[in-house]
Structures are given as structure tokens and as C-alpha cells.
Design an enzyme around this catalytic site. Structure first.
Site, short mmCIF file in Angstrom:
data_model
loop_
_atom_site.label_atom_id
_atom_site.label_comp_id
_atom_site.label_asym_id
_atom_site.label_seq_id
_atom_site.Cartn_x
_atom_site.Cartn_y
_atom_site.Cartn_z
N HIS A 1 0.82 -1.21 0.00
CA HIS A 1 0.00 0.00 0.00
C HIS A 1 0.85 1.27 0.00
O HIS A 1 1.20 1.78 1.07
CB HIS A 1 -0.92 0.01 1.22
CG HIS A 1 -2.02 -0.99 1.15
ND1 HIS A 1 -3.28 -0.67 0.67
CD2 HIS A 1 -2.07 -2.29 1.50
CE1 HIS A 1 -4.06 -1.74 0.73
NE2 HIS A 1 -3.34 -2.74 1.23
N GLU B 1 -0.14 4.23 -0.71
CA GLU B 1 -0.95 5.34 -0.19
C GLU B 1 -0.90 5.43 1.33
O GLU B 1 -1.27 6.46 1.92
CB GLU B 1 -2.39 5.23 -0.69
CG GLU B 1 -3.28 4.25 0.06
CD GLU B 1 -3.05 2.79 -0.24
OE1 GLU B 1 -3.85 1.97 0.22
OE2 GLU B 1 -2.07 2.47 -0.93
#
EC number: 6.3.5.3
Length: 228
Positions: free
Chosen positions: A195, A197
């Protein structure tokens, strides 16, 4: 640049994605619901993590049937950047926009930790701000993250330089060849289990994911400067 963050019932990574684009990149971003039928106003499409439709049948299997995914397939053919993270990667696989399939983690357990990722190919829309061989820290959070493909597909991935990210050292889920992220042959669709983000601020442990989003923006600005 205007980003779309797709939202399905069960999506839970959309807020992190929105924050990364709006607050860290300073770019325009909107949530787009699963029943939307047109994506022409957006320059990049982001499919976040979570458990779309509760991961019933298989992770991503129901989400790929929604109207928005038909539109994602259309704009992908046009060359727009499409990024699927976690469940987003699973959806892209189910939709046939990326080759291979996702299996249960080899441990048969949910895995949530920060792992080291190697940038295997920095010559893509999504990785150009990294250097080849660069090791970055990104979190993972999944139980179905064991990427698999047959030998023919694996060789094609290697021949076409479609393997963008690999796990460094310990493989947390059993993915073939330590694969953590791949693109399509055209290079504009990326799926990855880690991930980025959730790694855009050092106060949260790492900002190594920010370069991925900056790479997308850089590519778009350069392309549009040429057109102008």
C-alpha cells in the site's frame, strides 16, 4: 491532474488514497461510485484496497462485474493510468486487465506488517521517480495476496519487463518469484499488494510510497506539455 478513486461496497482504503492525492500531491481527486458509467473527465483511475462485496466468491470477483469496471477496461485501452492496490489488484486480475490470479496467503493467515520492496523496473508510469534496485518500505494488509501465474505467463512478464515490484528477503505471502506488483503489456495498468498510499508521511513510518504517485503526475504533465 484529476484522479478518480473508485468506491465499491466494502472498500475501505479510499480515504487513504484520497488523502495521498489531495493532501500530499495537491492534485484534484474525487470518489467515484461503482455504478458510474463514464470516466472521461479523469486523467488517472485508482482502485483502492478493502473487501469489495465482502470478498464473496473470490476477492474482486463481484466488483469486476460492476458498470464501472467496463468503463475502466475502456479507458485502460486508451492508455490512461490505472492503479489497483490490494483489493484493487485482485479486481484487476479478475477483470482480465492483468494476467495471473491471486491465492490465499501461503500461511493461510491475514498478514499486516511493513515489508521491504525492491523496485524491479523503474521504467514505468508508476515508478520513474525510483531507481532500479531501490529498496523501499511499504505496508501490506491482506489474506489473499499470494500472486500466481503459469510458467508461460511468468516468462512473458519477465520478457516484457512487467514485474515492477518484488518482495525483498522474506516473502510474506508466497507469491511466485516474490512478485509484489505487475503491469499490463502496455504499461499503463499496475496492480500491487503493498500500500503506497499508506506510506506518504514519515510520521507514519515511511513516505516511500509518495514517489509512485509523483511518478504518475510527472508522466501526465510531461505528456500534456508535449501536446500543448
Amino acid at each position: 491532474m484529476k484522479f478518480a478513486v473508485l468506491v465499491f461496497p466494502g472498500t475501505n482504503g479510499h480515504l487513504d488514497m484520497y488523502h495521498a492525492v489531495k493532501d500530499k500531491l495537491g492534485e484534484e481527486v474525487e470518489f467515484v461510485q461503482h455504478d458510474t458509467k463514464n470516466l472521461d473527465e479523469y486523467e488517472a483511475i485508482l482502485i483502492p484496497g478493502g473487501s469489495s462485496y465482502g470478498d464473496y466468491l473470490r476477492a474482486g470477483a463481484i466488483a469486476r462485474q460492476t458498470p464501472i469496471m467496463k468503463e475502466v477496461a475502456r479507458v485502460a485501452k486508451e492508455g490512461k493510468p490505472i492503479l489497483g492496490i490490494g483489493n484493487g489488484f485482485q479486481i484487476l486480475l479478475e477483470a482480465g486487465l492483468l494476467p495471473g490470479a491471486m491465492l490465499q496467503n501461503k500461511s493461510l493467515k491475514f498478514t499486516c506488517q511493513t515489508v521491504q520492496i525492491v523496485v524491479h523496473n523503474n521504467d514505468t508510469i508508476f515508478s520513474r521517480q525510483y531507481t532500479n534496485g531501490e529498496v523501499i518500505d511499504l505496508p501490506i494488509a491482506h489474506s489473499v495476496g499470494n500472486y500466481y501465474c503459469d510458467e508461460k505467463t511468468l516468462q512473458e512478464l519477465k520478457n516484457n519487463n512487467q514485474i515492477v515490484f518484488t518482495y525483498n528477503g522474506t516473502n510474506p505471502n508466497g507469491s511466485i518469484e516474490n512478485i509484489a506488483g505487475i503491469t499490463n503489456k502496455q504499461g499503463n495498468v499496475l496492480g500491487m499488494m503493498p500500500h503506497p498510499e499508506r506510506a506518504v508521511d514519515k510520521r507514519l513510518g515511511s513516505n516511500d510510497g509518495l514517489k509512485l504517485f509523483k511518478s504518475i503526475v510527472q508522466q501526465w504533465r510531461e505528456a500534456n506539455a508535449v501536446k500543448a
